[in-house]
Design a protein around this motif. Structure first.
Motif, PDB file in Angstrom:
ATOM      1  N   UNK A   1       0.832  -1.215   0.000  1.00  0.00           N
ATOM      2  CA  UNK A   1       0.000   0.000   0.000  1.00  0.00           C
ATOM      3  C   UNK A   1       0.861   1.257   0.000  1.00  0.00           C
ATOM      4  N   UNK A   2       1.906   1.256   0.814  1.00  0.00           N
ATOM      5  CA  UNK A   2       2.770   2.441   0.869  1.00  0.00           C
ATOM      6  C   UNK A   2       3.626   2.535  -0.397  1.00  0.00           C
ATOM      7  N   UNK A   3       3.869   1.411  -1.051  1.00  0.00           N
ATOM      8  CA  UNK A   3       4.574   1.441  -2.337  1.00  0.00           C
ATOM      9  C   UNK A   3       3.735   2.209  -3.363  1.00  0.00           C
ATOM     10  N   UNK A   4       2.432   1.895  -3.422  1.00  0.00           N
ATOM     11  CA  UNK A   4       1.528   2.603  -4.336  1.00  0.00           C
ATOM     12  C   UNK A   4       1.453   4.074  -3.960  1.00  0.00           C
ATOM     13  N   UNK A   5       1.354   4.342  -2.665  1.00  0.00           N
ATOM     14  CA  UNK A   5       1.310   5.718  -2.167  1.00  0.00           C
ATOM     15  C   UNK A   5       2.545   6.499  -2.602  1.00  0.00           C
ATOM     16  N   UNK A   6       3.713   5.877  -2.490  1.00  0.00           N
ATOM     17  CA  UNK A   6       4.970   6.525  -2.868  1.00  0.00           C
ATOM     18  C   UNK A   6       5.018   6.802  -4.369  1.00  0.00           C
ATOM     19  N   UNK A   7       4.486   5.873  -5.161  1.00  0.00           N
ATOM     20  CA  UNK A   7       4.410   6.089  -6.609  1.00  0.00           C
ATOM     21  C   UNK A   7       3.539   7.301  -6.928  1.00  0.00           C
ATOM     22  N   UNK A   8       2.431   7.442  -6.197  1.00  0.00           N
ATOM     23  CA  UNK A   8       1.534   8.582  -6.427  1.00  0.00           C
ATOM     24  C   UNK A   8       2.205   9.904  -6.048  1.00  0.00           C
ATOM     25  N   UNK A   9       3.051   9.888  -5.021  1.00  0.00           N
ATOM     26  CA  UNK A   9       3.790  11.103  -4.665  1.00  0.00           C
ATOM     27  C   UNK A   9       4.693  11.514  -5.816  1.00  0.00           C
ATOM     28  N   UNK A  10       5.456  10.553  -6.335  1.00  0.00           N
ATOM     29  CA  UNK A  10       6.368  10.866  -7.445  1.00  0.00           C
ATOM     30  C   UNK A  10       5.598  11.261  -8.702  1.00  0.00           C
ATOM     31  N   UNK A  11       4.463  10.621  -8.934  1.00  0.00           N
ATOM     32  CA  UNK A  11       3.626  10.994 -10.079  1.00  0.00           C
ATOM     33  C   UNK A  11       3.151  12.436  -9.932  1.00  0.00           C
ATOM     34  N   UNK A  12       2.690  12.777  -8.732  1.00  0.00           N
ATOM     35  CA  UNK A  12       2.215  14.136  -8.473  1.00  0.00           C
ATOM     36  C   UNK A  12       3.322  15.164  -8.595  1.00  0.00           C
ATOM     37  N   UNK A  13       4.522  14.820  -8.127  1.00  0.00           N
ATOM     38  CA  UNK A  13       5.664  15.733  -8.253  1.00  0.00           C
ATOM     39  C   UNK A  13       5.974  15.996  -9.726  1.00  0.00           C
ATOM     40  N   UNK A  14       5.874  14.948 -10.542  1.00  0.00           N
ATOM     41  CA  UNK A  14       6.155  15.088 -11.974  1.00  0.00           C
ATOM     42  C   UNK A  14       5.059  15.885 -12.678  1.00  0.00           C
ATOM     43  N   UNK A  15       3.805  15.615 -12.320  1.00  0.00           N
ATOM     44  CA  UNK A  15       2.682  16.285 -12.981  1.00  0.00           C
ATOM     45  C   UNK A  15       2.633  17.779 -12.691  1.00  0.00           C
ATOM     46  N   UNK A  16       3.055  18.175 -11.494  1.00  0.00           N
ATOM     47  CA  UNK A  16       2.890  19.580 -11.080  1.00  0.00           C
ATOM     48  C   UNK A  16       4.186  20.393 -11.149  1.00  0.00           C
ATOM     49  N   UNK A  17       5.275  19.788 -11.573  1.00  0.00           N
ATOM     50  CA  UNK A  17       6.551  20.519 -11.595  1.00  0.00           C
ATOM     51  C   UNK A  17       6.568  21.650 -12.625  1.00  0.00           C
ATOM     52  N   UNK A  18       5.681  21.552 -13.616  1.00  0.00           N
ATOM     53  CA  UNK A  18       5.671  22.575 -14.664  1.00  0.00           C
ATOM     54  C   UNK A  18       4.677  23.704 -14.387  1.00  0.00           C
ATOM     55  N   UNK A  19       3.960  23.626 -13.261  1.00  0.00           N
ATOM     56  CA  UNK A  19       2.952  24.653 -12.964  1.00  0.00           C
ATOM     57  C   UNK A  19       3.288  25.430 -11.696  1.00  0.00           C
ATOM     58  N   UNK A  20       4.555  25.428 -11.320  1.00  0.00           N
ATOM     59  CA  UNK A  20       4.972  26.136 -10.114  1.00  0.00           C
ATOM     60  C   UNK A  20       4.909  27.643 -10.369  1.00  0.00           C
ATOM     61  N   UNK A  21       4.091  28.367  -9.624  1.00  0.00           N
ATOM     62  CA  UNK A  21       3.965  29.823  -9.843  1.00  0.00           C
ATOM     63  C   UNK A  21       5.155  30.582  -9.282  1.00  0.00           C
TER      64      UNK A  21
END
Length: 214
Positions: free
Chosen positions: A84-104
């Motif tokens: 479960x925490x493996x999936x959670x960790x993947x979602x953190x990295x996914x979110x970091x990648x998805x939002x890195x280009x929208x940093x104001x």
């Protein structure tokens, strides 16, 4: 596994998606990460790796610490926390990648982004609680401490979060020479997360329970 149980596990993994992405949004707002992610964030900077990987490593360690704390009360099914925490960790990295280009660039926009991330994280926690399936090692470790010490879970959770922040400060100063990942966004997240969860639970839990039972 009956239909309700399947729905509960589905809800749990959906909750991990929102929780992981909420943490990522708060972190990428560049006003400090969340208290529970403060230590993985600093370690990720030191090792030049992703926060998700460091989150998984820390939680794996916490799961191992649950074993002596629970003693004979530890059950093999608690190892389910690891995938479960493996999936959670993947979602953190996914979110970091998805939002890195929208940093104001503007501070007030960063603040808005941090608030949005905190709300999304609180939404994920609300779904996680409502699923009533399992917990991540971060909470499992505190439950183990509460079992062993007979102290209040809520108080121990606060102590645990403060300890993680303190360790992040110490490690940051010793290795990087500065405090990293701890700013106004961290304080905002710490105070507002519980507020958001209470309001979301009050309005969403009845509908979620009806869906689970249907």
């Amino acid at each position: 596994m009956n239909r309700e149980r399947i729905k509960r596990w589905l809800l749990f993994f959906i909750s991990l998606f929102f929780l992981g992405n909420g943490i990522a949004i708060v972190t990428n707002a560049q006003l400090g990460t969340t208290p529970i992610s403060s230590l993985p964030f600093v370690v990720s900077m030191i090792l030049d790796t992703t926060m998700g990987k460091c989150t998984f490593a820390l939680n794996a360690l916490l799961l191992l610490l649950e074993i002596p704390l629970f003693g004979k009360a530890f059950r093999a099914k608690q190892f389910l926390q690891l995938p479960c925490v493996f999936v959670f960790s993947l979602f953190i990295d996914l979110g970091m990648w998805l939002t890195q280009s929208v940093i104001p660039e503007a501070w007030f926009m960063k603040l808005a982004m941090s608030l949005i991330g905190t709300f999304i994280m609180a939404f994920g926690i609300t779904l996680e609680i409502a699923s009533n399936t399992t917990v991540l090692p971060g909470e499992g470790f505190v439950l183990a401490l509460a079992y062993r010490t007979k102290l209040n879970f809520g108080n121990l959770k606060v102590i645990n979060d403060v300890t993680l922040v303190a360790l992040a400060i110490i490690v940051g100063l010793l290795v990087l020479g500065s405090i990293e990942g701890l700013r106004e966004g961290t304080i905002l997240s710490a105070f507002l997360n519980g507020v958001f969860i209470r309001h979301l639970s009050r309005h969403l839990r009845p509908g979620i329970e009806r869906w689970l039972k249907s």
